[in-house]
Design an enzyme around this catalytic site. Structure first.
Site, PDB file in Angstrom:
ATOM      1  N   ASP A   1       0.831  -1.202   0.000  1.00 56.37           N
ATOM      2  CA  ASP A   1       0.000   0.000   0.000  1.00 56.37           C
ATOM      3  C   ASP A   1       0.865   1.251   0.000  1.00 56.37           C
ATOM      4  OD1 ASP A   1      -1.580   2.070   2.111  1.00 56.37           O
ATOM      5  OD2 ASP A   1      -2.771   1.235   0.489  1.00 56.37           O
TER       6      ASP A   1
ATOM      7  N   GLU B   1       1.340  -0.251  -5.064  1.00 53.78           N
ATOM      8  CA  GLU B   1       0.328   0.750  -5.416  1.00 53.78           C
ATOM      9  C   GLU B   1       1.001   2.117  -5.551  1.00 53.78           C
ATOM     10  OE1 GLU B   1      -1.992   2.372  -2.435  1.00 53.78           O
ATOM     11  OE2 GLU B   1      -3.765   2.738  -3.647  1.00 53.78           O
TER      12      GLU B   1
ATOM     13  N   ASP C   1     -10.772   1.762  -3.721  1.00 59.29           N
ATOM     14  CA  ASP C   1     -10.644   3.214  -3.637  1.00 59.29           C
ATOM     15  C   ASP C   1     -11.381   3.912  -4.771  1.00 59.29           C
ATOM     16  OD1 ASP C   1      -7.292   2.852  -2.438  1.00 59.29           O
ATOM     17  OD2 ASP C   1      -9.055   3.448  -1.315  1.00 59.29           O
TER      18      ASP C   1
END
Length: 890
Positions: A666, A691, A773
Site C-alpha cells: 500500500d 500501489e 478506492d
C-alpha cells in the site's frame, strides 16, 4: 503493736466484700495493701502522693485517698512499678483501726505463698492471742476475698471471652464483606481498564477524524478556489453570450438583406424570362409564318419532296424552341423556390442561434451551390439564345446541363447544432511524420532532451536488469526445463497470473473471512490463480489501512483462526493468497511527553525515532522522508535499521505462520523503492504488487494523449525496487476512461504500442479497471458503468497481469461474461509478455492481434480477420458481445 517508723505501706482503700464476716468498729475499714520491702522513707522510689504510711508518721497523707477512682489509678501504677522491681505482685487484705496503735503488716509477695511477720518487741500474751485470732480471721477473709475475686475474674474473663468471640465473628464477617468488596473492586478495575482502552481507541479515532477533517477542509478550500474559477469562467461565458447575441443580430440583418437581394434578383430574373418567353413566342410565330409562306411557294415551284424536307426541319426547330422555353420556366421556378427556402433557412438561423455565418456564405447556401449560375453566368449565351434561337440540335453535354437545371431541389434539412458540428469535426492529431520528427529532435541544453536521454538510459538499465533476472531464473530452474519454462524471479510470478481482489470498501461489516472462504471453489473453476485479501492487522479504521498493533490479526474482518481457515481453503483450490501490507505509516497507541500521538504499542513498541522528521503532524525524530507524506498517520522512517529489521521479521511471520504467498504493498509513494526490494528479497513472495497511484496529465479538463511522463514515474519506482515487484498500471486505467467513448485512437502511442505501462514493461504491469478506492462506496474514480465489459475485453486479452474487482464479478451480474474472457485468455496462451500488434485504432474502434492465436476488437468498427491480408491462418469467432468481439486461430 509499736509503730515502725521506716515501714512504708502503699495500697488502695476499699470496702470489705459483703460475704466477708468482718467484725470491726464503725471507724474500721479494709485496706488493700501492696506490701513491699521495708525501705527508708527518704529512699522510697514511688511518688509521695501514692504512699499510705503509719498514721503516727504521716497521717496528713491518709485523707488524700478518699476517692475510689484515685485509688484505682494508684493501684495500677504501684502494680506496674512493683512487678517491674520484684517480678510478681500479690495482694494482702488487712484490717486496721484508726489510731496510734494500728497494726502494720508487711511482707514480701511471691507466687508460692504469703509470709507474714509480726514485729512486736513489747507485746503481752493476750495481745498475741488476739493477734493470732485476727490473723486467722484475716486469712479467712483473704481466702474468701480471693475466691470472690477469682470468681469475679472468671466471670469477667468469660464475658471478655464471649465479647472477643463476638468481635471475632464480627471481624470475620467484615473480612468476608471486605473480600467480596475487594473482588468487586477488582472487577471494576478491569472494567475501568477496558473503558480506558476504549477511550484510547476513541481518542485515536477522533485523531484520525480530525486529520480527515483537515484533509476535507483543504479539499473544501480547493473547491472554493475552483468555484471562484468557475464563476470567472461563467462571467466570461456570459460575455461571450452577449457577443454571440450581437453576432446573431448582425447575422439576422445580413440574412434579411440577403433575402431581399435574392427576392429582387428572383423577381428580375423572372421578369427577364417572361419577356424572353414572349419574344421567343413572337419570333417563333414570325419564323413559322415565314417558313410556312416559303413552304407554300416551294410547293408551287419545287414539288412535294422539297415541301416535306422543309416541313421536317421546321418541326425540329419548333421542338427545340419549346424545350428552351420549358427550361427557362423551370429555372424561374427554381429561383422562386430558393427564395422561399432562404426564408426558411433564415428562420432556422434565428431559432438555433448559430454563432458565425457570413453574408456571402448565406447567399451561397441560398443559391444552392451555384446551380443557377451554371445556367446564367454567361451573358453572351443568353443573348444568343434570345436573338438567334436554336439553329441546331442541342449537344449532349448541353442537354445534361439542362437536365440538371430541371431537377427538383433536395429535401430540406435542418441546420446542425454547434455540438453536432463539433462532434463531426475530426480531431486534429499530428501526423506520424510530425510525431516522429518531434520524438527524434535533439536540442542542446533542453529539458525535454535531457528527459529523453534519461528515459533511454533507464530503458537500457531495464533491459540489463531483465537479462540478469532471466539468467538468475535459469540457474534456479528445475531439472525438467519444460516445467520451469516461463518462471520469473521472486515477486513477479509465472506470467500467467489472473488476480482477484477479494473485498470492497464495506466488506469489514460482515464476517468476511467466513463469507469469502466458500467462494474458493468457484474462483478456481473460473480460472482465478491469485486472490488479494484486505489488510489483516488491527487497525484504527475498520478497513485496515490505519494499522496499529501489527502482530494482532484479530481485525474487523474476523479472527486469526478464521483468517487461517480462509487461507487454507484458498490453498486447497490452488489459489495463491496476497496479503495487503501497509508499510508507509502506522497509528500510535500512546501520547509522548509533548502530548503528540507518536509512541507505538504492542510487540513493535517504537518511539518518535521511528517517525520521519518532516512529518508535520507527529514530531518524529528520524531521518527525512524518502517519499510523499501521508498526513493521516505517522510516516515510518524506513532508513532506520531497527525498523527494517522489525518489518522483515513481521512479514516472515505472516509468511510462515499464516501462509501468505505474496504482498500487495500500500502507498509505495511514501518511501524509496529500494526498501521494498530489501523486504521482498527477505520474504521471497511468489508475487508482489506496488500501489503507485499518481495523477495523469490533463489539459483543459481532458486527458492528454501523451502520458509518457505518467507511466515513466511508475516505471521509475519499479526500477528503484530492482524489478522485484510489479505495479498497478494506473496509466492504462486512466486512458481507457476516455478511449472507450469513441476515442479509440488513444489506445496506440506514437511508436505503435499500447499507451500504458504494459506498452513499455508488460511483465511488471498489473492492469485493472476498479478497486476499493476508485469504486465501491468511495467512488473516487469510478470506471464508466456501461463500458465495464469493453474494459475487461481489453485487459483480459492483452499482456500484463489483469485484476478483477469483487463487485464486478459477484454484484454486477458479470460473472459469466468475465469467466468467458478468462477462458479465452487461458486457451489462447496469452501471458504477461505476449506481443501486441495493433491493426486499427480510430474513432470507431480498436483492433489488435495478441500473441499468435488471438485477435480482438472493441467498438463498432466494421472489421473481421477475413478482410486482412496480413493475417495468415484460419480464424474463428469465439466471443461476440455488444461492444467487443474475439477471434481464435484454429
Amino acid at each position: 503493736m509499736a509503730a515502725i517508723p521506716h515501714a512504708n505501706v502503699s495500697g488502695v482503700l476499699q470496702k470489705a466484700p459483703a460475704s466477708a464476716a468482718v467484725a470491726a468498729s464503725p471507724m474500721s475499714h479494709t485496706v488493700l495493701v501492696l506490701l513491699q520491702q521495708t525501705v527508708p522513707y527518704s529512699r522510697c522510689p514511688y511518688p509521695l502522693q501514692s504512699l499510705v504510711h503509719n498514721s503516727s508518721l504521716c497521717s496528713q497523707r491518709r485523707t488524700s485517698f478518699a476517692a475510689a477512682e484515685r485509688y484505682s489509678q494508684i493501684e495500677k501504677l504501684h502494680r506496674m512499678h512493683f512487678q517491674h522491681k520484684h517480678g510478681s505482685p500479690f495482694l494482702i487484705i488487712a484490717t486496721a483501726t484508726k489510731g496510734e496503735n494500728a497494726d502494720v503488716l508487711e511482707g514480701v509477695g511471691s507466687q508460692k505463698g504469703v509470709g507474714f511477720s509480726q514485729r512486736s518487741s513489747h507485746m503481752p500474751p493476750g495481745k498475741i492471742m488476739a493477734a493470732a485470732d485476727s490473723k486467722h480471721k484475716l486469712l479467712e477473709r483473704l481466702r474468701n476475698t480471693v475466691d470472690d475475686t477469682a470468681a469475679s475474674a472468671v466471670k469477667e474473663a468469660g464475658v471478655a471471652i464471649n465479647s472477643a468471640l463476638t468481635a471475632a465473628e464480627t471481624a470475620k464477617e467484615q473480612a468476608k464483606n471486605a473480600e467480596a468488596a475487594l473482588v468487586e473492586h477488582i472487577g471494576l478495575l478491569h472494567e475501568l481498564s477496558h473503558a480506558e482502552k476504549k477511550v484510547m481507541s476513541l481518542e485515536e479515532g477522533l485523531l484520525a477524524a480530525v486529520h480527515q477533517l483537515e484533509v476535507a477542509n483543504a479539499a473544501i478550500k480547493s473547491l472554493h478556489t475552483e468555484l471562484e474559477a468557475a464563476k470567472t469562467l461563467t462571467k466570461a461565458g456570459e460575455a461571450r453570450i452577449v457577443a454571440a447575441e450581437a453576432s446573431v443580430h448582425e447575422i439576422q440583418v445580413a440574412a434579411d438583406k440577403a433575402v431581399d437581394e435574392c427576392e429582387n434578383s428572383s423577381r428580375h430574373a423572372f421578369e427577364v424570362l417572361m419577356n424572353a418567353t414572349a419574344v421567343k413566342e413572337e419570333t417563333a410565330r414570325v419564323a413559322f409564318n415565314a417558313q410556312l409562306e416559303g413552304l407554300q411557294q416551294a410547293v408551287n415551284t419545287s414539288g412535294q419532296k422539297v415541301e416535306d424536307e422543309r416541313a421536317q426541319a421546321s418541326r425540329l426547330e419548333y421542338q427545340v424552341l419549346e424545350r428552351s422555353l420549358a427550361a427557362a420556366e423551370a429555372a424561374a421556378g427554381v429561383w422562386k423556390t430558393r427564395a422561399m427556402t432562404a426564408e426558411d433557412m433564415l428562420r432556422q438561423v434565428k431559432e438555433l442561434g448559430v454563432e458565425t455565418i457570413s453574408s456571402k456564405s448565406a447567399v451561397e447556401q441560398i443559391m444552392g451551390g451555384g446551380r443557377m449560375q451554371m445556367l446564367l453566368e454567361k451573358d453572351s449565351r443568353r443573348h444568343d439564345l434570345l436573338e438567334n434561337g436554336p439553329r441546331r440540335e442541342t449537344p449532349e453535354w448541353m442537354q445534361r446541363r439542362l437536365d440538371v437545371g430541371q431537377q427538383g431541389l433536395p429535401p430540406k434539412k435542418s441546420l446542425p447544432s454547434s455540438a453536432d458540428v463539433e462532434a463531426m469535426l475530426p480531431l486534429e492529431l499530428p501526423s506520424p511524420g510530425d510525431v516522429w520528427s518531434i520524438a527524434k529532435a535533439r536540442v542542446k541544453d533542453d529539458m525535454y532532451t535531457a528527459e529523453a536521454a534519461e528515459k533511454q538510459k533507464i530503458d537500457l538499465q531495464r533491459k540489463v536488469l531483465e537479462q540478469a533476472l532471466e539468467r538468475k531464473t535459469i540457474k534456479k530452474q528445475a531439472k525438467d526445463p519444460e516445467e520451469a519454462e516461463g518462471k520469473l524471479a521472486s515477486g513477479t510470478g509465472t506470467g500467467h497470473e489472473i488476480v482477484f481482489q477479494g473485498f470492497n470498501w464495506e466488506s469489514w461489516r460482515r464476517d468476511w473471512w467466513v463469507e469469502l472462504a466458500p467462494k474458493a471453489a468457484d474462483l478456481s473453476k473460473c480460472g482465478i490463480t491469485t486472490i488479494w485479501l484486505p489488510p489483516p492487522t488491527h487497525s484504527v479504521a475498520p478497513q485496515g489501512y490505519m494499522p496499529g498493533d501489527l502482530y494482532n490479526l484479530n481485525s474487523a474482518y474476523g479472527t486469526e483462526d478464521e483468517l487461517k481457515q480462509c487461507i487454507a481453503e484458498m490453498h486447497n483450490h490452488n489459489i495463491l493468497v496476497l496479503g495487503d501490507v501497509v508499510l508507509n505509516h502506522r497509528c500510535a497507541q500512546k501520547q509522548g511527553s509533548n502530548g503528540v500521538w507518536n509512541v507505538f504499542g504492542g510487540k513493535l513498541d517504537w518511539g518518535p525515532e521511528a517517525i520521519v522528521r518532516d512529518d508535520p503532524n507527529f514530531q518524529g525524530r528520524g531521518n527525512p522522508s524518502s517519499g510523499d507524506i501521508f498526513h493521516a498517520a505517522p510516516n515510518i522512517d524506513h532508513s532506520q535499521t531497527f525498523v527494517r529489521k522489525d518489518i522483515k521479521e513481521w512479514m516472515k511471520w505472516l509468511r510462515n505462520d499464516f501462509q501468505f504467498d505474496g504482498w500487495r504493498l500500500d502507498f509505495v509513494r511514501g518511501f524509496w523503492g529500494g526498501y521494498v526490494k530489501e523486504y521482498i528479497e527477505a520474504t521471497t513472495p511468489a508475487f508482489a504488487i506496488g500501489e503507485y497511484w499518481d495523477s495523469l496529465a490533463y489539459e483543459g479538463g481532458r486527458v492528454c494523449y501523451n502520458q509518457d511522463s505518467h507511466r515513466q514515474r511508475i516505471i521509475n519506482w519499479i526500477n528503484a525496487a530492482g524489478g522485484t515487484s510489479s505495479a498497478f498500471d494506473v496509466t492504462t486505467k486512466g486512458i481507457l476512461h476516455s478511449a472507450l467513448h469513441g476515442e479509440f485512437w488513444r489506445l496506440i502511442d506514437p511508436q505503435g504500442k499500447p499507451p500504458g505501462v504494459m506498452g513499455w514493461w508488460p511483465s511488471r504491469a498489473v492492469t485493472f479497471l476498479e478497486n476499493h478506492d476508485t469504486g465501491s462506496t468511495q467512488g473516487h474514480w469510478p470506471f464508466p458503468r456501461d463500458k465495464i465489459m469493453m474494459g475487461y475485453a481489453y485487459i483480459l486479452t492483452h499482456p500484463g497481469t489483469p485484476v478483477i474487482f469483487y463487485d464486478h464479478f459477484y454484484d454486477f451480474g458479470l460473472h459469466d461474461q468475465i469467466a468467458e474472457l478468462i477462458a479465452v485468455r487461458t486457451r489462447t496462451g496469452v501471458h504477461c509478455r505476449s506481443p501486441v500488434k495493433i491493426l486499427q485504432a480510430n474513432f470507431e474502434g480498436y483492433v489488435a492481434k495478441v500473441g499468435e492465436s488471438l485477435v480482438m476488437k472493441i467498438g463498432h468498427l466494421d472489421w473481421n480477420p477475413s478482410k486482412q491480408n496480413n493475417l495468415t491462418g484460419s480464424w474463428e469467432r469465439c466471443i461476440e458481445r455488444d461492444g467487443y468481439q474475439i477471434w481464435q486461430r484454429n
